[in-house]
Design a protein around this motif. Structure first.
Motif, PDB file in Angstrom:
ATOM      1  N   GLY A 299       0.806  -1.215   0.000  1.00  0.00           N
ATOM      2  CA  GLY A 299       0.000   0.000   0.000  1.00  0.00           C
ATOM      3  C   GLY A 299       0.836   1.259   0.000  1.00  0.00           C
ATOM      4  N   LEU A 300       0.145   2.379  -0.120  1.00  0.00           N
ATOM      5  CA  LEU A 300       0.760   3.694  -0.045  1.00  0.00           C
ATOM      6  C   LEU A 300       0.504   4.290   1.331  1.00  0.00           C
ATOM      7  N   PHE A 301       1.438   5.089   1.820  1.00  0.00           N
ATOM      8  CA  PHE A 301       1.237   5.808   3.069  1.00  0.00           C
ATOM      9  C   PHE A 301       2.107   7.054   3.032  1.00  0.00           C
ATOM     10  N   VAL A 302       2.034   7.860   4.064  1.00  0.00           N
ATOM     11  CA  VAL A 302       2.803   9.093   4.128  1.00  0.00           C
ATOM     12  C   VAL A 302       3.950   8.900   5.115  1.00  0.00           C
ATOM     13  N   LEU A 303       5.167   9.149   4.666  1.00  0.00           N
ATOM     14  CA  LEU A 303       6.355   9.048   5.509  1.00  0.00           C
ATOM     15  C   LEU A 303       7.011  10.418   5.543  1.00  0.00           C
ATOM     16  N   GLY A 304       7.002  11.047   6.721  1.00  0.00           N
ATOM     17  CA  GLY A 304       7.453  12.431   6.798  1.00  0.00           C
ATOM     18  C   GLY A 304       6.470  13.302   6.056  1.00  0.00           C
TER      19      GLY A 304
END
Length: 415
Positions: A299-304
């Motif tokens: 999946g996609l996620f937000v890192l920073g």
């Protein structure tokens, strides 16, 4: 001592902006002037500025606040619904001390999501379906919950809530019946706020969901998805886009809202996206050489502040990779940042895990993981991307954890 009315307004605003939201709301009843001052856009901006500075200060000291959302089912799906399914909110403080993460549970709160007169229209069997929650997100302190009956917005700080209008069926079915049917199912995609609004004075938002017809008996309808929106400016649901997917496309929806864009599903070497403001579809390129059938997309996620892609290594299912898009929308900016295994201290694989969220403890990135311990127990675990250290953060009351998110107080009002 001078009377408080003699204090300059800017000084009063500065003092009151450092109080918790609940005390600011109580202070509105002091007098008309205070009520007007504490509802002004200038005060909201000042309050959120101080709050952001305080959160940054605490983060530097290794202190962060979170909410864990758990889904608590009925004792039995055939009960009389005297104790309906509900969501449990646990407020946590996580502090890093001597390289150890220490968790404190500050309070636990229950939200009944099925208390609605509209449920009287449903049969017993339909109520069973209506119990199931398939969506839980938090946006700037506002919790958005969805099930087969409707969507509930809830501010845990003010304890205000709003149930969106009862959801009706698509064009192909009678408008007098709810969407509960074996031929189709729903996924709630995200809640979007107009970005140019003043903090605390938000009055325009949208909630998106998709009706997926993958199981429909009619071949002309099968593999079709209808995306709908609830627009607070219009006060109703409406269909905006119909998508006919090809068989090789990924059927699982990502439901990531980032930069005002909802990331939907994989199509070839790209992710199909939906612009929440313009309500138009688009494509986001994946890294060069990406082949969906050969790589396991977690999946996609937000890192920073960047978009991140979670992949399982096709040559080693124990190995996971994280790619980051350092410049949004630019294919060449994808770079592999991390490669690791999810192993506990004994060297055994952490089976039954699920990525929940990313967070930063001081200067180090951590991942929150939902680890299934048994059929009746699961834990929230924090995984340090640099050291590979796993730390148990929270033992859940239910095996159905929805999410864990950073918590901030909000003045958002549904009135």
């Amino acid at each position: 001592m001078a009377h408080i009315s003699l204090f300059p307004e800017d000084l009063l605003s500065n003092i009151l902006s450092r109080l918790p939201v609940k005390y600011v709301m109580r202070s509105r009843s002091v007098c008309k002037n205070w009520n007007f001052m504490l509802r002004s856009p200038n005060f909201f901006s000042l309050y959120y500025k101080h709050q952001s500075c305080e959160q940054e200060r605490l983060a530097k000291d290794g202190v962060s606040s979170f909410i864990v959302l758990e889904y608590i089912e009925n004792a039995s799906e055939y009960d009389s619904y005297d104790d309906p399914a509900h969501v449990l909110l646990s407020f946590l403080t996580v502090k890093k001390m001597d390289n150890e993460l220490i968790t404190t549970v500050d309070k636990v709160e229950k939200i009944d999501i099925l208390t609605s007169a509209s449920l009287e229209l449903l049969s017993t069997q339909d109520r069973i379906h209506a119990d199931h929650i398939n969506f839980a997100k938090v946006y700037d302190g506002i919790i958005c919950l969805g099930n087969y009956v409707g969507v509930v917005l809830y501010n845990p700080c003010t304890r205000e809530s709003q149930r969106l209008p009862f959801l009706r069926s698509p064009r192909s079915t009678p408008r007098s019946t709810p969407y509960i049917h074996d031929d189709y199912y729903y996924l709630h995609l995200g809640m979007w706020f107009e970005s140019n609004q003043q903090p605390g004075t938000i009055n325009h938002y949208k909630v998106f969901r998709v009706v997926n017809f993958n199981r429909h008996e009619d071949p002309n309808v099968r593999n079709t998805s209808v995306i709908e929106k609830y627009d607070s400016a219009e006060g109703c649901w409406s269909e905006i886009i119909t998508i006919r997917k090809r068989q090789y496309q990924s059927s699982s929806y990502m439901r990531l809202l980032f930069n005002g864009i909802i990331h939907l599903y994989v199509d070839g070497d790209s992710v199909v996206t939906l612009d929440a403001r313009l309500e138009k579809l688009g494509l986001l390129p994946l890294p060069s050489g990406f082949i969906f059938k050969h790589l396991c997309l977690k999946g996609l996620f937000v890192l920073g502040r960047s978009l991140a892609l979670f992949l399982e290594n096709p040559d080693n299912s124990f190995c996971n990779n994280i790619w980051m898009m350092t410049e949004y929308g630019v294919k060449e900016s994808w770079t592999k940042q991390y490669s690791f295994n999810f192993l506990d201290p004994s060297g055994l694989l952490y089976n039954g895990w699920r990525l929940l969220a990313q967070w930063k403890c001081m200067d180090e990135d951590e991942l929150f993981i939902d680890r299934t311990v048994s059929l009746d127990e699961c834990k929230v675990v924090s995984f340090n991307l640099l050291s590979g250290k796993l730390t148990d953060i929270y033992t859940c009351h239910s095996p159905r954890i929805l999410t864990i998110v950073p918590y901030m107080e909000s003045f958002f009002s549904f009135k």
